[in-house]
Design a protein around this motif. Structure first.
Motif, PDB file in Angstrom:
ATOM      1  N   ASP A   1      -4.425   4.832  10.456  1.00  0.00           N
ATOM      2  CA  ASP A   1      -4.740   3.408  10.579  1.00  0.00           C
ATOM      3  C   ASP A   1      -3.576   2.641  11.193  1.00  0.00           C
TER       4      ASP A   1
ATOM      5  N   SER B   1      -2.010  -1.284  -3.656  1.00  0.00           N
ATOM      6  CA  SER B   1      -3.138  -0.416  -3.318  1.00  0.00           C
ATOM      7  C   SER B   1      -2.653   1.001  -3.060  1.00  0.00           C
TER       8      SER B   1
ATOM      9  N   ASP C   1     -11.091   7.061  -3.657  1.00  0.00           N
ATOM     10  CA  ASP C   1     -10.879   7.035  -2.205  1.00  0.00           C
ATOM     11  C   ASP C   1      -9.935   5.901  -1.791  1.00  0.00           C
ATOM     12  N   TYR C   2      -9.910   4.836  -2.562  1.00  0.00           N
ATOM     13  CA  TYR C   2      -9.048   3.681  -2.310  1.00  0.00           C
ATOM     14  C   TYR C   2      -9.045   2.873  -3.593  1.00  0.00           C
ATOM     15  N   CYS C   3      -7.883   2.494  -4.053  1.00  0.00           N
ATOM     16  CA  CYS C   3      -7.868   1.680  -5.268  1.00  0.00           C
ATOM     17  C   CYS C   3      -6.810   0.593  -5.160  1.00  0.00           C
TER      18      CYS C   3
ATOM     19  N   LEU D   1      -4.642  11.023  -4.041  1.00  0.00           N
ATOM     20  CA  LEU D   1      -4.949   9.694  -4.553  1.00  0.00           C
ATOM     21  C   LEU D   1      -5.505   9.725  -5.978  1.00  0.00           C
TER      22      LEU D   1
ATOM     23  N   GLU E   1      -4.886   8.936   6.154  1.00  0.00           N
ATOM     24  CA  GLU E   1      -5.708   7.822   6.642  1.00  0.00           C
ATOM     25  C   GLU E   1      -4.848   6.591   6.922  1.00  0.00           C
ATOM     26  N   LEU E   2      -3.860   6.358   6.076  1.00  0.00           N
ATOM     27  CA  LEU E   2      -2.966   5.214   6.272  1.00  0.00           C
ATOM     28  C   LEU E   2      -2.150   5.380   7.548  1.00  0.00           C
TER      29      LEU E   2
ATOM     30  N   PHE F   1      -3.938   4.449  -0.914  1.00  0.00           N
ATOM     31  CA  PHE F   1      -4.820   4.840   0.184  1.00  0.00           C
ATOM     32  C   PHE F   1      -4.379   6.235   0.613  1.00  0.00           C
TER      33      PHE F   1
ATOM     34  N   SER G   1     -12.066  -0.425  -6.848  1.00  0.00           N
ATOM     35  CA  SER G   1     -11.278   0.794  -6.930  1.00  0.00           C
ATOM     36  C   SER G   1     -12.135   2.042  -7.117  1.00  0.00           C
TER      37      SER G   1
ATOM     38  N   THR H   1       0.847  -1.188   0.000  1.00  0.00           N
ATOM     39  CA  THR H   1       0.000   0.000   0.000  1.00  0.00           C
ATOM     40  C   THR H   1       0.879   1.234   0.000  1.00  0.00           C
TER      41      THR H   1
ATOM     42  N   GLY I   1       0.829   5.187   0.547  1.00  0.00           N
ATOM     43  CA  GLY I   1       0.058   6.299   1.093  1.00  0.00           C
ATOM     44  C   GLY I   1       0.147   7.480   0.147  1.00  0.00           C
TER      45      GLY I   1
END
Length: 142
Positions: free
Chosen positions: A59, A49, A37-39, A16, A55-56, A51, A34, A10, A12
Motif C-alpha cells: 500500500d 491499527s 485481517d485489520y484491527c 496479525l 499489505e502495508l 495491518f 476489527s 499503523t 505492519g
C-alpha cells in the motif's frame, strides 16, 4: 500548512491474529471494524491499527522485503504515577511480552521501562513528573 497532529499509528504485522491477541490481553478496547485481517485499538491520543506487513508495504509503494532489527521508532504508554510503571510492566509481562529494560528511575527524573511486543515493536512505559494529560488521557504537554 500541514495539520500538526498524529491521528493513526499503523503497525505492519507478520502474524496479525497473534499480535491482535497480545493487545487484547493488555485489555485494550477495539473498534467494531476489527478482525484478524485489520484491527484498530482505541487509545487516549491516537488510534493504533494493525495491518498485515506485506499489505502495508504494498500500500505504501515499498518493496516487499523483510524488516530487520530496530527501526529507530518507539511507542510509549505514559502513566499517571511512578508505581504504575511497575504495575503496567507486570501486566504486560504476563501477556507474554519480552521486557528489555526493567522499571527504573530515569536520568530525567521520571520512571521508565521498555518491552517488545510479539513482533519486536519497541514500547516504553513511562511516568514523567511534568506530563500534562487532557480529559481523555492524551498527553498534551511535558
Amino acid at each position: 500548512m500541514v495539520p500538526q497532529r498524529v491521528s493513526l499509528i499503523t503497525i505492519g504485522a507478520r502474524d496479525l491474529p497473534e499480535l491482535r491477541r497480545f493487545y487484547q490481553k493488555l485489555g485494550w478496547r477495539e473498534t467494531e471494524m476489527s478482525s484478524d485481517d485489520y484491527c484498530v485499538f482505541e487509545t487516549a491520543g491516537v488510534l493504533l491499527s494493525l495491518f498485515p506487513l506485506q499489505e502495508l508495504m504494498k500500500d505504501a509503494g515499498m518493496a516487499l522485503e523483510e524488516r530487520k532489527g530496530f527501526s529507530g521508532i518507539t511507542l510509549a504508554i505514559n502513566v499517571d504515577k511512578p508505581e504504575e510503571v511497575d504495575q503496567t510492566i507486570e501486566t504486560i509481562r504476563s501477556a507474554g511480552a519480552r521486557i528489555t529494560r526493567e522499571p527504573s528511575n530515569a536520568f530525567w527524573g521520571g520512571r521508565t521501562a521498555y518491552f517488545l511486543d510479539p513482533e519486536q515493536n519497541v514500547w516504553e512505559v513511562a511516568w514523567n513528573p511534568t506530563a500534562v494529560f487532557d480529559e481523555r488521557g492524551a498527553m498534551i504537554h511535558f
